[in-house]
Scaffold this motif. Structure first.
Motif, PDB file in Angstrom:
ATOM      1  N   ARG A 413       1.489   9.745  -9.654  1.00  0.00           N
ATOM      2  CA  ARG A 413       1.371   9.307  -8.553  1.00  0.00           C
ATOM      3  C   ARG A 413       0.196   7.806  -8.711  1.00  0.00           C
ATOM      4  NH1 ARG A 413      -1.838  13.974  -9.970  1.00  0.00           N
ATOM      5  NH2 ARG A 413      -0.872  16.177  -9.334  1.00  0.00           N
ATOM      6  N   PHE A 414       0.162   7.313  -9.651  1.00  0.00           N
ATOM      7  CA  PHE A 414      -0.121   6.200 -10.199  1.00  0.00           C
ATOM      8  C   PHE A 414       0.668   5.078  -9.814  1.00  0.00           C
ATOM      9  CE2 PHE A 414      -1.547   1.925 -11.838  1.00  0.00           C
ATOM     10  CZ  PHE A 414      -2.837   1.801 -11.080  1.00  0.00           C
ATOM     11  N   LEU A 415       1.552   5.155 -10.142  1.00  0.00           N
ATOM     12  CA  LEU A 415       3.161   4.703  -9.612  1.00  0.00           C
ATOM     13  C   LEU A 415       3.071   3.893  -8.146  1.00  0.00           C
ATOM     14  CD1 LEU A 415       5.629   6.385 -11.564  1.00  0.00           C
ATOM     15  CD2 LEU A 415       4.985   4.512 -12.599  1.00  0.00           C
ATOM     16  N   GLY A 416       2.780   4.655  -7.383  1.00  0.00           N
ATOM     17  CA  GLY A 416       2.630   4.223  -6.045  1.00  0.00           C
ATOM     18  C   GLY A 416       4.213   4.568  -5.402  1.00  0.00           C
ATOM     19  N   PHE A 417       5.238   5.463  -5.974  1.00  0.00           N
ATOM     20  CA  PHE A 417       6.455   5.628  -5.285  1.00  0.00           C
ATOM     21  C   PHE A 417       6.743   6.957  -4.510  1.00  0.00           C
ATOM     22  CE2 PHE A 417       7.783   3.249  -9.212  1.00  0.00           C
ATOM     23  CZ  PHE A 417       7.331   2.281  -9.390  1.00  0.00           C
ATOM     24  N   PHE A 418       5.467   7.649  -4.064  1.00  0.00           N
ATOM     25  CA  PHE A 418       5.484   8.810  -3.946  1.00  0.00           C
ATOM     26  C   PHE A 418       4.590   9.413  -3.550  1.00  0.00           C
ATOM     27  CE2 PHE A 418       7.297   9.443  -8.276  1.00  0.00           C
ATOM     28  CZ  PHE A 418       8.751   9.449  -8.327  1.00  0.00           C
ATOM     29  N   SER A 419       4.553   9.781  -1.737  1.00  0.00           N
ATOM     30  CA  SER A 419       3.398  10.104  -1.063  1.00  0.00           C
ATOM     31  C   SER A 419       3.153  11.059  -1.939  1.00  0.00           C
ATOM     32  CB  SER A 419       3.939  10.532   0.496  1.00  0.00           C
ATOM     33  OG  SER A 419       5.207  11.543  -0.076  1.00  0.00           O
ATOM     34  N   ASP A 420       3.878  11.922  -2.486  1.00  0.00           N
ATOM     35  CA  ASP A 420       3.399  13.403  -3.063  1.00  0.00           C
ATOM     36  C   ASP A 420       3.564  13.940  -4.765  1.00  0.00           C
ATOM     37  OD1 ASP A 420       0.821  15.982  -3.263  1.00  0.00           O
ATOM     38  OD2 ASP A 420       3.472  16.977  -2.090  1.00  0.00           O
TER      39      ASP A 420
END
Length: 782
Positions: A413-420
């Motif tokens: 989640r911390f990657l910031g690549f995914f909304s969920d």
């Protein structure tokens, strides 16, 4: 209520429908009377019907066999009045008909129906904030399907809820139908969006330790203020309120208030329905600290003393669950390092109300022998599997550790690549096998920015930036920027691979080219840099960067008033230099024991002389400490920064030395302090080979409503810039001479970024220093 718009022909259709409804009601009433009559005790036998034929009337699209299947009455079957009523309810309950009449006529049963019309098309009127496509996604009614009034009413409710999520709780939606030919209707949702119902006030009841203003800064929900046109978090959203309750609990738990709870949240709507007053009712409880910290082992091969020594918790520290979690993770990693698989650490907490302490006993136990069968990743269209997979510290075949799976989910989640991102574990092909399912939804990771900048030192300018944090789906970062100002132009390219060769090794590449036109100097400059680097962790809070730097510099268009030193340095033309360097950084601001304090330490050196005639060692160091006091209302920050440029052979020039701008020491112009060459019209800043500065500042609220985002501060800076490798009789301020500055700051958090206004006065300065009493940094993007 479904309101019908009709023309003359439509009104006639409406009257026919009304008569049919009356007939249906009368028939139902008669049927009910007959049922109640046959149910009287005085009747010895219930009325029975037998029909030799069943006829269906009024149907256009629905097949007679379908209606008979709903009725459940066959020819020649003997039925009672109650069974006829059940048949009526089944046909009406199918949702296909406006009216249903079941009427026995001798030995013939007549079922007369009026079909619901077909929806010709669906329109939305009055919607501006939410587009038609978004509204179509939330309704169940569809074109070319049978119209159902109940479904239309539910759709209207769903549309109104979509507006409520945006804070428009006063929105109203009325479904209407317009009759068309061939028993078709147009379904129209008439929408009155209304205004945004803002949160006028967020208050708290029961808080003693922390003020309302401090707690409001924790919440996602904000009060409406001056920037209500930009701040979208000042609208009332029930889901956000629930999230804020959890955020409040996490805030208090991290500060030792283990008994904290939210007893209720009152959200009162103003009479004009244009604002909410939200009140959180809370119970803080008492603050607890860590008591005795012990470790016991139920595994013979695990030495409890060794595991105890790995802990960093100390008695007397304010209790926080995150510190317990970090300790468990550290002990489990130690077990893996020692080759002890399936070791689990169970914290057993004993409460001591007398001294408000919590004793923690870490118990090493043997967990179940379960292995990771495989890791399945779904939902990633652009992002490569390996980018997600490397967030796991385990691979297929490793012992299963639930804590490691949770930490991996947080890293994804911390990657910031995914909304969920949802990570779940399920049983595999055998009881001792686990399959880890990763389901992600990708989001945009790139941005193209056109903006403007302004600074009191460089003036106005324009910015064009392109940033991509997931380049080609590989998790790589790419940045391109062009910045132009009144007297400078900068072009830069940055690239970073966070997992070089699949390891926790960050590779970076920085390319830049800068042109300045007489910017705070009597000459122009052209500067280019090529810098590849590698960065890796060396401890829990420490990282090391290794780099190579290749620089090009030249000084051109020298003014006729330039001094002898600047003239000689510019005459050297284009110079190249290269250096190998490193930087060690130690940062506890995220992983430290105290959530209100942190320390950042940096120390770096560059060893020049691989190319060119100059051999040098350039050393820089920085130490920053920050803490919050007075119940976190006052932020105190201290910074010590310095640098030393030592030439072993050769000499530097102005493009190589240190300069102290307002970001290093406030109260003076860029190049406003340090050695200067002064002679008649000559007043050239030369920079310096050494500098040191200490900055002390305090930030505090001003008593203004916090929704304005305005706070104040005071600062005191003391420092100096000195030392040259070449000098002459016209050079002043070459030695160490401390300057002192005091000032006040005004901080303003705006949607375009935080602004800072500095008002300063020099307490001590030297001849030739150029003071700057006001400084503003602003960056606007649109």
């Amino acid at each position: 209520m479904i309101n019908i718009k009709t023309s003359g022909a439509g009104r006639r259709m409406a009257r026919v429908a009304h008569m049919r409804a009356l007939k249906s009601g009368a028939a139902s009433f008669a049927l009910a009377l007959s049922v109640s009559y046959v149910a009287l005790p005085s009747v010895a036998e219930a009325q029975q019907y037998r029909f030799s034929s069943v006829s269906i009337e009024g149907n256009q699209r629905i097949e007679p066999s379908t209606i008979l299947s709903y009725a459940g009455i066959a020819r020649g079957e003997t039925v009672s009045a109650a069974q006829l009523n059940d048949a009526y309810q089944r046909v009406l309950g199918s949702g296909l008909f406006e009216t249903v009449v079941i009427e026995p006529r001798g030995n013939r049963l007549v079922i007369e129906v009026t079909e619901f019309p077909t929806i010709n098309r669906i329109n939305f009127e009055g919607n501006r904030r939410i587009k038609d496509d978004a509204l179509n996604a939330v309704i169940q009614s569809q074109a070319r399907r049978v119209f159902n009034p109940s479904t239309a009413e539910r759709d209207a409710t769903q549309i109104a809820e979509s507006y409520a999520v945006q804070g428009r709780v006063g929105a109203t939606v009325n479904p209407r139908i317009i009759r068309r030919s061939d028993n078709r209707v147009d379904l129209v949702f008439e929408i009155f969006e209304g205004g945004v119902t803002e949160i006028e006030r967020v208050g708290f009841v029961g808080n003693q330790v922390y003020s309302d203003a401090r707690l409001r800064r924790v919440l996602e929900t904000k009060q409406a203020g001056l920037l209500r046109a930009f701040v979208k978090k000042d609208t009332f959203v029930p889901d956000r309120i629930e999230f804020d309750k959890q955020v409040l609990r996490d805030f208090y738990l991290s500060r030792g208030y283990v008994d904290f709870r939210t007893t209720g949240v009152n959200a009162e709507l103003a009479r004009e329905r244009d604002g909410y007053f939200v009140t959180f009712n809370i119970e803080e409880g008492q603050q607890f600290r860590f008591g005795q910290i012990t470790t016991i082992s139920e595994i013979p091969e695990a030495d409890e003393v060794e595991f105890q020594d790995s802990l960093k918790i100390r008695p007397g520290v304010v209790y926080t669950p995150s510190l317990v979690e970090n300790s468990i993770a550290r002990m489990e990693r130690l077990a893996i390092k020692k080759g002890l698989n399936f070791v689990r650490v169970e914290p057993r907490i004993s409460r001591n109300d007398r001294d408000l302490s919590l004793d923690v006993e870490f118990v090493l136990v043997r967990g179940p022998r379960v292995f990771v069968e495989r890791i399945d990743i779904e939902g990633n269209v652009t992002t490569l599997d390996r980018v997600v997979r490397r967030q796991f510290r385990i691979v297929e075949g490793d012992p299963f550790n639930p804590r490691e799976i949770r930490e991996s989910a947080e890293r994804i989640r911390f990657l910031g690549f995914f909304s969920d991102a949802d990570v779940q574990a399920r049983e595999g092909s055998a009881p001792d096998q686990v399959i880890v399912d990763v389901d992600v939804s990708e989001t945009t990771t790139g941005s193209l920015t056109f903006g403007g900048t302004f600074s009191t030192s460089t003036g106005p300018g324009a910015v064009v930036k392109y940033n991509e944090s997931n380049f080609l789906g590989r998790g790589q970062k790419l940045g391109l920027a062009i910045t132009t100002g009144t007297d400078n132009r900068q072009y830069s390219l940055n690239f970073a691979e966070p997992a070089f060769l699949g390891r926790d090794l960050r590779f970076g590449l920085d390319l830049s080219y800068i042109e300045t036109d007489n910017q705070n100097a009597v000459y122009d400059t052209n500067l280019a840099r090529f810098r590849p680097s590698f960065e890796f962790p060396v401890s829990e809070n420490g990282r090391v960067q290794l780099r190579y730097t290749l620089d090009m510099s030249e000084m051109t268009d020298l003014a006729s008033t330039a001094g002898a030193l600047i003239t000689s340095e510019a005459a050297r033309g284009t110079e190249w230099s290269s250096a190998l360097g490193y930087t060690y950084s130690y940062d506890t601001r995220r992983s430290g024991l105290n959530p209100n304090a942190g320390v950042l330490l940096e120390f770096g050196q560059d060893f020049g002389g691989l190319t060119g005639n100059n051999q040098y060692i350039k050393t820089t160091a920085k130490a920053i400490a920050q803490t919050k006091v007075l119940n976190e209302e006052l932020t105190l920050r201290a910074t010590l920064e310095g640098g030393l440029l030592n030439y072993i052979s050769g000499s530097g020039r102005a493009t190589d030395r240190f300069f102290m701008g307002s970001s290093v020491m406030r109260g003076f112009d860029p190049g406003g302090i340090g050695p200067r060459e002064v002679n008649g019209a000559t007043n050239d800043s030369l920079g310096g080979n050494s500098f040191v500065v200490a900055r002390f500042e305090a930030e505090f609220p001003l008593g203004l409503p916090e929704e304005y985002g305005i706070s104040g501060g005071l600062f005191y800076d003391v420092g100096s810039l000195w030392s040259l490798d070449q000098t002459n009789a016209d050079v002043i301020n070459e030695g160490f001479k401390a300057r002192q500055v005091i000032g006040a700051s005004l901080f303003w958090k705006t949607p375009v970024g935080p602004l800072r206004f500095n008002f300063s006065r020099a307490l001590s300065k030297e001849t030739g220093d150029q003071e700057q009493t006001f400084d503003l940094s602003i960056s606007t993007e649109f």
